[in-house]
Design a protein around this motif. Structure first.
Motif, PDB file in Angstrom:
ATOM      1  N   MET A   1       0.832  -1.172   0.000  1.00 22.82           N
ATOM      2  CA  MET A   1       0.000   0.000   0.000  1.00 22.82           C
ATOM      3  C   MET A   1       0.881   1.241   0.000  1.00 22.82           C
ATOM      4  O   MET A   1       1.830   1.347   0.751  1.00 22.82           O
ATOM      5  CB  MET A   1      -0.894  -0.032   1.240  1.00 22.82           C
ATOM      6  N   ALA A   2       0.524   2.191  -0.835  1.00 21.03           N
ATOM      7  CA  ALA A   2       1.325   3.407  -0.961  1.00 21.03           C
ATOM      8  C   ALA A   2       1.117   4.308   0.251  1.00 21.03           C
ATOM      9  O   ALA A   2       0.033   4.377   0.811  1.00 21.03           O
ATOM     10  CB  ALA A   2       0.938   4.144  -2.238  1.00 21.03           C
ATOM     11  N   ASP A   3       2.180   4.992   0.643  1.00 18.91           N
ATOM     12  CA  ASP A   3       2.080   5.956   1.737  1.00 18.91           C
ATOM     13  C   ASP A   3       1.279   7.161   1.275  1.00 18.91           C
ATOM     14  O   ASP A   3       1.395   7.606   0.133  1.00 18.91           O
ATOM     15  CB  ASP A   3       3.470   6.415   2.180  1.00 18.91           C
ATOM     16  N   ILE A   4       0.468   7.689   2.168  1.00 16.76           N
ATOM     17  CA  ILE A   4      -0.330   8.862   1.862  1.00 16.76           C
ATOM     18  C   ILE A   4       0.389  10.087   2.407  1.00 16.76           C
ATOM     19  O   ILE A   4       0.768  10.125   3.575  1.00 16.76           O
ATOM     20  CB  ILE A   4      -1.733   8.745   2.495  1.00 16.76           C
ATOM     21  N   ASP A   5       0.575  11.072   1.558  1.00 15.45           N
ATOM     22  CA  ASP A   5       1.211  12.321   1.951  1.00 15.45           C
ATOM     23  C   ASP A   5       0.123  13.230   2.520  1.00 15.45           C
ATOM     24  O   ASP A   5      -0.604  13.899   1.780  1.00 15.45           O
ATOM     25  CB  ASP A   5       1.896  12.951   0.745  1.00 15.45           C
ATOM     26  N   LEU A   6      -0.015  13.232   3.861  1.00 12.92           N
ATOM     27  CA  LEU A   6      -1.083  13.993   4.503  1.00 12.92           C
ATOM     28  C   LEU A   6      -0.983  15.490   4.235  1.00 12.92           C
ATOM     29  O   LEU A   6      -1.998  16.173   4.110  1.00 12.92           O
ATOM     30  CB  LEU A   6      -1.108  13.722   6.010  1.00 12.92           C
ATOM     31  N   GLU A   7       0.227  15.982   4.136  1.00 10.49           N
ATOM     32  CA  GLU A   7       0.401  17.407   3.852  1.00 10.49           C
ATOM     33  C   GLU A   7      -0.180  17.741   2.480  1.00 10.49           C
ATOM     34  O   GLU A   7      -0.863  18.753   2.309  1.00 10.49           O
ATOM     35  CB  GLU A   7       1.887  17.779   3.905  1.00 10.49           C
ATOM     36  N   GLU A   8       0.051  16.864   1.519  1.00  6.66           N
ATOM     37  CA  GLU A   8      -0.475  17.068   0.172  1.00  6.66           C
ATOM     38  C   GLU A   8      -2.005  16.975   0.165  1.00  6.66           C
ATOM     39  O   GLU A   8      -2.686  17.757  -0.510  1.00  6.66           O
ATOM     40  CB  GLU A   8       0.138  16.034  -0.785  1.00  6.66           C
ATOM     41  N   VAL A   9      -2.543  16.038   0.932  1.00  2.67           N
ATOM     42  CA  VAL A   9      -3.997  15.898   1.043  1.00  2.67           C
ATOM     43  C   VAL A   9      -4.601  17.163   1.640  1.00  2.67           C
ATOM     44  O   VAL A   9      -5.603  17.690   1.137  1.00  2.67           O
ATOM     45  CB  VAL A   9      -4.379  14.649   1.886  1.00  2.67           C
ATOM     46  N   MET A  10      -3.990  17.670   2.711  1.00  2.00           N
ATOM     47  CA  MET A  10      -4.489  18.882   3.356  1.00  2.00           C
ATOM     48  C   MET A  10      -4.443  20.079   2.399  1.00  2.00           C
ATOM     49  O   MET A  10      -5.373  20.894   2.368  1.00  2.00           O
ATOM     50  CB  MET A  10      -3.679  19.198   4.621  1.00  2.00           C
TER      51      MET A  10
END
Length: 121
Positions: A1-10
């Motif tokens: 599973m790919a890591d989610i870039d929370l900063e990018e999501v925000m």
């Protein structure tokens, strides 16, 4: 599973928030929230939208700031996930309650390809 870039999501969510914040107040007032809902394909009356705003407006300033908007999105996701889970559970209960004799054990075979069909066996 790919890591989610929370900063990018925000950043992406904030960009969406800003797109509907027409007066650049860093809040979504009733008309802006209504525009957001309609853009999401949610058919909602002005009264219903006001009710949503009143429930999610934690600081009682009459608008959703970004943190309240994030809470709104989180609650929406939670409700949707909860409904899907409940629907799946209900379906499984009904399936378990169905007598084995009425369930199809061997599905019907696929019909043969039509003459002139591209598919060949």
């Amino acid at each position: 599973m790919a890591d989610i870039d929370l900063e990018e999501v925000m950043k992406s969510v904030h960009n969406i928030f800003s797109r509907f914040d027409k007066d650049n107040s860093e809040t979504l007032e009733l008309d802006e929230l209504m525009s957001f809902m309609k853009a999401c394909g949610i058919s909602i009356s002005l009264e219903e939208c006001k009710s949503v705003l009143d429930q999610m407006d934690v600081n009682d300033d009459g608008a959703l700031d970004f943190a309240e908007f994030m809470s709104f999105l989180g609650l929406t996701f939670k409700i949707r996930f909860s409904r899907q889970t409940r629907l799946k559970e209900e379906f499984q209960k009904k399936l378990r309650a169905t007598p084995n004799s009425t369930r199809k054990r061997n599905p019907s075979p696929a019909p043969p390809p039509r003459k002139g069909s591209v598919l060949r066996s």
